[in-house]
Design a protein around this motif. Structure first.
Motif, PDB file in Angstrom:
ATOM      1  N   ALA A 334       0.662  -1.224  -0.053  1.00 41.89           N
ATOM      2  CA  ALA A 334      -0.084   0.025  -0.038  1.00 41.89           C
ATOM      3  C   ALA A 334       0.797   1.332  -0.042  1.00 41.89           C
ATOM      4  O   ALA A 334       0.737   2.108   0.750  1.00 41.89           O
ATOM      5  CB  ALA A 334      -1.053  -0.052   1.078  1.00 41.89           C
ATOM      6  N   LEU A 336       2.022   4.884  -0.844  1.00 42.57           N
ATOM      7  CA  LEU A 336       1.353   6.143  -0.730  1.00 42.57           C
ATOM      8  C   LEU A 336       1.235   6.686  -2.197  1.00 42.57           C
ATOM      9  O   LEU A 336       0.048   7.101  -2.474  1.00 42.57           O
ATOM     10  CB  LEU A 336       1.930   7.253   0.270  1.00 42.57           C
ATOM     11  N   ARG A 417      -4.747   4.168  -7.954  1.00 41.77           N
ATOM     12  CA  ARG A 417      -4.691   3.501  -6.682  1.00 41.77           C
ATOM     13  C   ARG A 417      -5.318   2.131  -6.647  1.00 41.77           C
ATOM     14  O   ARG A 417      -4.548   1.262  -5.704  1.00 41.77           O
ATOM     15  CB  ARG A 417      -5.603   4.580  -5.769  1.00 41.77           C
ATOM     16  N   ASP A 668      -8.727   0.734  -2.317  1.00 39.10           N
ATOM     17  CA  ASP A 668      -8.450   1.999  -1.912  1.00 39.10           C
ATOM     18  C   ASP A 668      -8.153   2.095  -0.488  1.00 39.10           C
ATOM     19  O   ASP A 668      -8.128   1.203   0.173  1.00 39.10           O
ATOM     20  CB  ASP A 668      -9.533   3.079  -2.522  1.00 39.10           C
ATOM     21  N   TRP A 669      -7.848   3.543  -0.129  1.00 35.40           N
ATOM     22  CA  TRP A 669      -7.664   3.816   1.402  1.00 35.40           C
ATOM     23  C   TRP A 669      -9.007   3.341   2.286  1.00 35.40           C
ATOM     24  O   TRP A 669      -8.899   3.376   3.451  1.00 35.40           O
ATOM     25  CB  TRP A 669      -7.183   4.980   1.636  1.00 35.40           C
ATOM     26  N   VAL A 670     -10.171   3.292   1.747  1.00 38.48           N
ATOM     27  CA  VAL A 670     -11.334   2.997   2.655  1.00 38.48           C
ATOM     28  C   VAL A 670     -11.449   1.600   2.522  1.00 38.48           C
ATOM     29  O   VAL A 670     -11.855   0.980   3.753  1.00 38.48           O
ATOM     30  CB  VAL A 670     -12.698   3.610   1.817  1.00 38.48           C
ATOM     31  N   TYR A 672      -9.042  -0.611   2.377  1.00 35.38           N
ATOM     32  CA  TYR A 672      -7.699  -1.062   2.898  1.00 35.38           C
ATOM     33  C   TYR A 672      -7.046   0.218   3.971  1.00 35.38           C
ATOM     34  O   TYR A 672      -5.975   0.703   3.602  1.00 35.38           O
ATOM     35  CB  TYR A 672      -6.449  -1.455   1.829  1.00 35.38           C
ATOM     36  N   ILE A 674      -5.444   2.305   6.594  1.00 34.68           N
ATOM     37  CA  ILE A 674      -3.987   2.266   7.609  1.00 34.68           C
ATOM     38  C   ILE A 674      -4.140   3.358   8.439  1.00 34.68           C
ATOM     39  O   ILE A 674      -5.287   4.232   8.353  1.00 34.68           O
ATOM     40  CB  ILE A 674      -2.824   2.538   6.682  1.00 34.68           C
TER      41      ILE A 674
END
Ligand code: FES
Ligand code: FES
Lengths: 743, 153
Positions: A334, A336, A417, A668-670, A672, A674
């Motif tokens: 993941a 950035l 992403r 995405d960051w939702v 997965y 962190i």
């Protein structure tokens, strides 16, 4: 530190210019020149160092800086051995055309292996230049001294010659493997907090990441990949893409599909407008039972990783037996910034500007895909976003190479992403089973463990069998995972008389798998240290004292005591009597590991708050004792220790790749998430310096003690054992329900 | 395609771009600025943060047509290695970078915070940066850098 920084700031402007553009200067001046006239043969001293008439030093390093500060640390090592001011050294890193192959950058080896190779080369260079000066000045080598690259006769400083005068056509000798090295007591540059040379450029936008690199006439591409796992292309209709203003062309080679456009936005729009029919995918295993599935998969080989005495016999005689199983979920790098590469194919020569940690191995990996001889392929390293292992950089590098070769124009490929989170390689799942026996006095007399680890595919010690996405899509399937040395730290680090540790190497993983920070060691140490805590409890001992009792290594004891001291460790047996009576309870736990059971020592104490109603865990503080031998740059060490600690809090509490039988749903960051600023603890560190001892790596060791320390702290707070990473609220609630009622 | 005039880092610039192009690509590809980074394109990570009329916004999620004539400031507009902004200097002093890919967003978001609240507490800094992701674990140094800049102001 202050002096270093002030000194640096005075020269910052000049330094930044040379460091931030150094690696790309070649690229800008002569694109297409594939073979600069410079040796890269590791045995030749000229492969490592070049000296300018003005006493400037260029170091050619096959190891790259992955955003960890090694550009600065390696320059410190070179400047120290050469006896030149730090500012004179410029680093060129990971350019296959000019740097020696020092194996890939990883496995915690940049300083330990890469640094000592460079140190040897620099010492050889200094000795050779002194030899030349002796002749020119008519003095014995022993009567000479070096001051910032100028060799002078002791007692008669007017007789001198500079490195720049002495170098002439180069060194033209081999690296002397026995060249005398400087003594630690004489260090003036190594061991100092020299500010990182890349930071001023990075905080002002002047630094050139691979994402920022541009060539004249460069086009932009996006690769189109199936959302369905393992599905092949059935048919393509690119009429929608053609309608996008700025669209240039579609590239298709088997299942490899990309769109090329004049601008990035046009490439993105075209990639969304292209019509693709995907075939059937490969079904992924049920996520809920993944660890059972993992244990049941065919095993390629079983190895006795550690053996002492007769563990089964000792177990049979134990007064008390303890048994437990541990798991570690599939996670991903993941990064950035999604991976990116720029490639140019001209007159049969391919050049790729790449953030790969393995540019030299990529020469061979790309040869297979492009059909070009490795000698016609050059990779020039430029930093990307931190990768923490083999993320998507290598795949993006291959994507750019394939497209550049197909279109004959310079091209830049940046992943979206979803590509990075869902399609970059994953860490493999992990299952670990333990049984141990205690005698009547609470001594551990038997330790029996089985680790189900993914098989590592090594060809010539390199990831040459790794299935790059482009290779697979172009019909060149490769068999193997490049997961790192996952057996490391399966062996336990305590003085137990009877030990049997076996590693079962699972032949195939579900996902394309690659090493992720501290591969193997993080999973193994989590389980070993969690189980060690269970034994301490069974033995009626304080967990820190129990560890110390089972160690006979003063440096191990020192890091444990350092972490205990920072944390104000209170010795006690059993769960925390002052944990609190409300829904939020508190505890502390300890974990210790010696990386690879051979190098850096690290211990951590974690303090946590557990919400018994919601299952949420908050790490409130981490206290770390750390000994990596000789520190090259203590502030750089501290930066890596903090980073390893904080990233691993995230991995321990929340990270787990999600999937359905059809697809990876972490995109995405939702999907997965962190850890964020508001989730993270304060980290306190005690760095134990060991001047003159070998310098060991610092990028990976701290990560390995964090999951165990957190698990053991949760036990201290609640009496519940967390044996499966990540410790999600659901798992915490289940463990709380399973825990014996609190006394 | 449309001709769009922007005011970036104090200079007026005209670009030919598809009006729906996210501002980020125009800044990076047409104007050659490297400060703002592509991290997700989804407004989730903050790597692309710039100031629009002084407010921190995510340039990946703002179409270029929406900023025509408005004042845009990027990391380059704050300062340079020759003349760093106090926040940039504080990040250097604290060595608050690992890979540095997130740092544009950290500095731009903090600069907007400090303009509204010159003396934020540790908690206020963490809350203000909670929408900015860092994968390297540089958080402790980043908050220290923001605190240092606030104290120096
Ligand atoms: S790139 Fe804009 S928020 Fe992530
Ligand atoms: S420093 Fe690498 S993402 Fe923050």
């Amino acid at each position: 530190m202050r002096d270093d920084r002030r000194h640096f700031l005075k020269t910052a402007g000049a330094l930044v210019v040379s460091f931030s553009t150094g690696a790309t200067a070649w690229a800008r001046s002569a694109p297409g020149a594939i073979t600069p006239s410079k040796t890269v043969n590791k045995e030749a001293l000229d492969a490592w160092l070049a000296i300018g008439r003005d006493n400037s030093i260029t170091v050619y390093s096959g190891k790259v800086d992955l955003g960890t500060g090694t550009r600065t640390a390696l320059a410190q090592i070179a400047a120290e051995e050469l006896d030149v001011a730090f500012d004179r050294v410029e680093m060129v890193m990971g350019d296959t055309g000019t740097t020696p192959d020092q194996w890939l950058t990883g496995a915690n080896l940049t300083i330990a292996q890469g640094g000592s190779e460079l140190r040897r080369a620099a010492a050889s260079a200094r000795a050779a230049l002194i030899e030349r000066a002796a002749q020119r000045l008519g003095a014995a080598p022993a009567d000479l001294m070096v001051d910032d690259g100028v060799v002078r006769v002791k007692g008669d400083p007017s007789r001198h010659a500079s490195y720049g005068e002495l170098i002439e056509r180069g060194f033209e000798i081999k690296v002397d493997s026995k060249a005398a090295l400087k003594k630690a007591a004489d260090y003036r540059i190594v061991g100092r907090n020299i500010p990182r040379v890349d930071i001023p450029g990075k905080v002002t936008g002047e630094w050139t990441y691979v994402h920022d690199f541009r060539l004249p006439g460069m086009l932009h591409a996006r690769v189109i990949r199936s959302p369905i796992f393992g599905a092949r292309v059935s048919s393509v209709d690119d009429r929608g893409a053609r309608a996008v203003a700025g669209f240039v062309q579609t590239v298709r080679k088997g299942d490899f599909l990309a769109v090329v456009a004049k601008t990035e936005w046009a490439a993105i729009k075209a990639s969304r407008a292209i019509g693709v029919q995907w075939g059937e995918g490969t079904r992924l295993p049920d996520k809920g039972t993944v660890f059972q599935t993992w244990r049941a998969r065919p095993v390629a080989k079983t190895e006795a990783t550690q053996k002492a005495g007769d563990a089964p016999a000792a177990l049979a005689q134990a007064v008390r037996r303890v048994k437990a199983s541990y798991e570690f979920s599939v996670q991903t790098h993941a990064s950035l910034g999604p991976s990116c590469a720029v490639a140019q194919f001209k007159e049969g020569q391919l050049t790729v500007w790449s953030a790969s940690q393995a540019t030299h191995s990529m020469q061979t990996e790309l040869a297979g895909i492009t059909g070009l001889p490795p000698a016609s392929i050059r990779l020039v390293y430029l930093e990307g976003a931190g990768c923490y292992g083999r993320n998507g950089h290598e795949d993006a590098t291959a994507d750019a190479a394939v497209i550049a070769q197909a279109i004959g124009k310079p091209v830049r490929v940046q992943w979206m992403r979803e590509d990075e989170t869902a399609r970059a390689p994953k860490s493999p799942p992990r299952a670990m089973d333990f049984e141990a026996g205690l005698d009547a006095q609470g001594n551990v007399i038997a330790w029996n463990a089985d680790f189900w680890i993914a098989l590592n595919h090594i060809v010539a010690f390199k990831p040459l069998d790794f299935p790059l996405l482009a290779a697979t899509e172009m019909g060149q399937p490769k068999p193997g995972n490049w997961v790192g040395f996952l057996f490391q730290n399966a062996g336990m680090g305590y003085t137990v008389p009877n030990i049997r540790v076996e590693t079962h190497h699972v032949a195939e993983t579900f996902f394309r798998s690659a090493h992720l920070r501290s591969p193997g060691r993080i999973e193994n140490s989590f389980a070993n240290e969690g189980f060690m805590d269970e034994l301490a409890h069974a033995a009626g001992a304080d967990p820190a004292e129990f560890r110390l009792r089972n160690l006979k290594d003063a440096r191990a004891e020192a890091v444990i005591r350092a972490a205990m001291k920072l944390a104000g460790w209170q010795t006690r047996v059993g769960i925390n009597p002052a944990a609190g009576s409300g829904s939020v309870v508190r505890g502390r736990g300890i974990s210790y590991t010696r990386y690879n059971n051979a190098i850096t020592y690290v211990a951590a104490v974690a303090e946590v708050e557990v919400n018994r109603d919601s299952g949420a865990v908050r790490v409130t503080r981490l206290c770390i004792g750390h000994d990596c031998g000789q520190m090259i740059n203590p502030d750089g060490v501290a930066n890596q220790v903090q980073g390893g600690a904080l990233q691993t809090v995230s991995r321990t509490l929340m990270e787990e790749v999600q999937w359905t039988p059809e697809r990876v749903t972490s995109v995405d960051w939702v999907t997965y998430p962190i850890a964020r600023f508001t989730d993270l603890p304060k980290v306190d560190i005690e760095l134990i310096d060991r001047p003159g001892e070998p310098a060991w790596g610092v990028g990976e060791p701290t990560a390995v003690v964090i999951p165990g320390a957190i698990a053991n702290a949760i036990f201290d707070a609640t009496g519940a054992r967390l044996r499966s990473v990540p410790f999600t609220p659901e798992k915490v609630k289940a463990a709380l329900a399973a825990a014996p009622a609190r006394a | 395609m449309a001709r769009i005039t922007l005011r970036v880092n104090g200079a007026t610039q005209s670009v030919d771009a598809d009006p729906d192009t996210p501002l980020l690509y125009v800044l990076r590809d047409d104007l050659g600025l490297h400060g703002p980074k592509f991290g997700c394109g989804l407004g989730q990570c903050g790597a692309c943060t710039v100031h629009l009329e002084g407010e921190a916004v995510r340039s990946c999620s703002v179409p270029v047509s929406a900023v025509a004539g408005k004042k845009v400031t990027t990391l380059e507009g704050l300062g340079s290695t020759a003349k760093p902004h106090p926040l940039q200097q504080a990040f250097i002093d604290e060595q608050a970078v690992q890979c540095g890919y997130c740092i544009n967003g950290m500095i731009m978001t903090s600069a907007a915070l400090l303009r509204k609240n010159g003396k934020p507490s540790e908690e206020q800094i963490r809350a203000a940066l909670a929408g900015n992701l860092c994968r390297c674990g540089t958080h402790q140094r980043i908050t220290a850098a923001v605190r240092r800049a606030a104290l120096a102001a």
